[in-house]
Design a protein around this motif. Structure first.
Motif, mmCIF file in Angstrom:
data_model
loop_
_atom_site.group_PDB
_atom_site.id
_atom_site.type_symbol
_atom_site.label_atom_id
_atom_site.label_comp_id
_atom_site.label_asym_id
_atom_site.label_seq_id
_atom_site.Cartn_x
_atom_site.Cartn_y
_atom_site.Cartn_z
ATOM 1 N N PRO A 295 59.733 42.280 56.051
ATOM 2 C CA PRO A 295 59.254 41.685 57.304
ATOM 3 C C PRO A 295 59.256 42.699 58.448
ATOM 4 O O PRO A 295 60.171 43.517 58.570
ATOM 5 N N LEU A 296 58.226 42.622 59.270
ATOM 6 C CA LEU A 296 58.123 43.494 60.436
ATOM 7 C C LEU A 296 58.509 42.726 61.688
ATOM 8 O O LEU A 296 58.365 41.500 61.751
ATOM 9 N N PRO A 297 59.009 43.417 62.710
ATOM 10 C CA PRO A 297 59.284 42.736 63.976
ATOM 11 C C PRO A 297 57.991 42.257 64.614
ATOM 12 O O PRO A 297 56.894 42.678 64.237
ATOM 13 N N ASP A 298 58.103 41.373 65.594
ATOM 14 C CA ASP A 298 56.920 40.884 66.299
ATOM 15 C C ASP A 298 56.212 42.039 66.993
ATOM 16 O O ASP A 298 56.814 43.062 67.326
ATOM 17 N N GLY A 299 54.942 41.845 67.214
ATOM 18 C CA GLY A 299 54.179 42.839 67.944
ATOM 19 C C GLY A 299 53.675 43.959 67.062
ATOM 20 O O GLY A 299 53.562 43.832 65.843
ATOM 21 N N CYS A 300 53.388 45.094 67.680
ATOM 22 C CA CYS A 300 52.827 46.254 66.986
ATOM 23 C C CYS A 300 53.906 46.967 66.172
ATOM 24 O O CYS A 300 54.977 47.283 66.692
ATOM 25 N N ALA A 301 53.615 47.223 64.895
ATOM 26 C CA ALA A 301 54.601 47.883 64.024
ATOM 27 C C ALA A 301 54.887 49.306 64.475
ATOM 28 O O ALA A 301 55.973 49.837 64.218
ATOM 29 N N PHE A 302 53.942 49.932 65.175
ATOM 30 C CA PHE A 302 54.125 51.315 65.612
ATOM 31 C C PHE A 302 54.849 51.402 66.962
ATOM 32 O O PHE A 302 55.236 52.492 67.385
ATOM 33 N N ARG A 303 55.064 50.274 67.609
ATOM 34 C CA ARG A 303 55.614 50.261 68.968
ATOM 35 C C ARG A 303 56.890 51.086 69.131
ATOM 36 O O ARG A 303 57.012 51.841 70.114
ATOM 37 N N PRO A 304 57.893 51.027 68.199
ATOM 38 C CA PRO A 304 59.123 51.803 68.416
ATOM 39 C C PRO A 304 58.897 53.318 68.439
ATOM 40 O O PRO A 304 59.745 54.047 68.955
ATOM 41 N N ARG A 305 57.776 53.789 67.916
ATOM 42 C CA ARG A 305 57.511 55.230 67.869
ATOM 43 C C ARG A 305 56.432 55.656 68.867
ATOM 44 O O ARG A 305 56.069 56.838 68.907
ATOM 45 N N CYS A 306 55.911 54.711 69.620
ATOM 46 C CA CYS A 306 54.745 54.974 70.466
ATOM 47 C C CYS A 306 55.174 55.306 71.894
ATOM 48 O O CYS A 306 55.909 54.539 72.529
ATOM 49 N N ALA A 307 54.696 56.432 72.395
ATOM 50 C CA ALA A 307 55.060 56.872 73.743
ATOM 51 C C ALA A 307 54.341 56.073 74.824
ATOM 52 O O ALA A 307 54.753 56.094 75.989
ATOM 53 N N THR A 308 53.265 55.365 74.463
ATOM 54 C CA THR A 308 52.492 54.637 75.473
ATOM 55 C C THR A 308 52.615 53.126 75.315
ATOM 56 O O THR A 308 51.825 52.383 75.898
ATOM 57 N N ALA A 309 53.612 52.654 74.550
ATOM 58 C CA ALA A 309 53.772 51.216 74.329
ATOM 59 C C ALA A 309 54.105 50.495 75.630
ATOM 60 O O ALA A 309 54.798 51.030 76.495
ATOM 61 N N ARG A 310 53.596 49.267 75.757
ATOM 62 C CA ARG A 310 53.869 48.438 76.928
ATOM 63 C C ARG A 310 54.490 47.124 76.475
ATOM 64 O O ARG A 310 54.602 46.852 75.277
ATOM 65 N N ALA A 311 54.851 46.299 77.433
ATOM 66 C CA ALA A 311 55.539 45.052 77.105
ATOM 67 C C ALA A 311 54.701 44.163 76.197
ATOM 68 O O ALA A 311 55.225 43.506 75.284
#
Length: 341
Positions: A295-311
């Motif tokens: 299972p993946l967390p909610d939202g974008c799977a790449f978010r924890p590694r993304c420098a431009t991720a937003r809320a």
């Protein structure tokens, strides 16, 4: 590829089309989840005569996707969902005998570890000939002659003599040529090459890819190239699909994707490539590690590694949608062209 009917151009049906392909790995071990999803709704189309490169880090699900396409995942260890249509027929609904008849004759696979894929107790020539005899009613003599011809076609020296040699008597590059000969035995219209140059030195890699390109040009076959090597894909592919955590996050024609990556993961992979046209310096890398299967967390799977991720990236998962030009991207905030390499 388009055809014209009554003065109107219409898109032809893809040769191979995966839609919402999923793979769940099954486990009966105590204390572990019964299933873990590793391929999560992959969709792509492969057209006649083109090369599509499926790129991703180890564990992204690209090789399992290829195995699912070929129907090579045992039902006891994997559950496959979605659809895989070959000329309109869903391969996932076929009886195993009907699917087996299509393999080799219409679709063939080149595996990444030729030494493991070849039977060590049988000569390589016999193994190529048996592919022919399994699908066509030909004599052993005719199958042998065709096997020798195929070995010559993939540039194995002295093929008539080497027909009688065993896999361990070949170098890594020559074993890979044997695998290519076996895949070409029935002139399939689709070749799936799963990391075909793994563990080969750079010179032999180039030779194998050049051979594949020449054979594809000769036969008109389509090629699905599974790789983690962006340089390899840049030289070989017409289109590229980038996989991350079991999803395709970007698809585009090769030149557009390399010149103007839209997904931050694609941009990070390209930024990590060494450049000959820039100043020397340390190579960059994509921070963090890919998520584990399951299972993946909610939202974008790449978010924890993304420098431009937003809320908003944590609130909803992006889906693969058309972007400007001939590309698809799964990102709420694609990279701007001005920030591309």
């Amino acid at each position: 590829m388009t055809t014209t009917t009554g003065g109107t151009a219409t898109e032809t049906r893809p040769l191979l089309e995966a839609e919402d392909l999923t793979v769940d790995l099954l486990s009966s071990a105590p204390g572990t989840p019964r299933s873990r999803r590793v391929v999560r709704g992959v969709s792509f189309a492969l057209r006649e005569g083109e090369t599509l490169a499926l790129i991703g880090e180890s564990g992204s699900g690209k090789s399992l996707s290829a195995m699912a396409l070929m129907g090579l995942l045992p039902a006891t260890t994997a559950e496959v969902g979605g659809s895989v249509r070959h000329r309109g027929t869903d391969l996932l609904t076929l009886h195993p005998d009907a699917l087996r008849a299509r393999r080799g004759k219409h679709l063939a696979m080149i595996f990444q570890d030729a030494l493991s894929a070849l039977n060590p107790t049988l000569t390589v020539g016999f193994q190529i000939a048996e592919v022919i005899r399994a699908h066509e009613k030909v004599s052993r003599r005719e199958a042998r002659a065709r096997a020798v011809e195929l070995m010559a076609r993939v540039r194995i020296p002295d093929p008539a003599r080497r027909y009688r040699d065993y896999p361990h008597q070949f170098s890594g590059g020559q074993r890979q040529r044997v695998m290519i000969a076996s895949a070409l035995a029935l002139a399939p219209e689709i070749l799936i090459a799963d990391e075909p140059t793994t563990a080969l030195d750079v010179t032999v890699q180039a030779q194998i890819m050049e051979l594949l390109a020449e054979l594809r040009e000769e036969t008109g076959s389509a090629l699905l190239l599974i790789t983690h090597d962006l340089g390899l894909a840049a030289a070989a592919a017409d289109r590229v699909a980038i996989m991350y955590a079991g999803h395709i996050v970007e698809q585009a024609p090769v030149e557009e994707l390399y010149d103007r990556p839209a997904h931050p993961y694609t941009g990070g992979l390209l930024a990590a490539l060494p450049r000959l046209d820039g100043p020397p310096g340390d190579l960059t890398s994509v921070p963090g590690t890919p998520p584990a299967p399951g299972p993946l967390p909610d939202g974008c799977a790449f978010r924890p590694r993304c420098a431009t991720a937003r809320a908003s990236c944590a609130a909803r998962r992006p889906v693969l949608l058309p972007a400007p030009s001939a590309r698809l991207v799964a990102c709420h905030y694609p990279l701007e062209a001005s920030s591309a390499r």
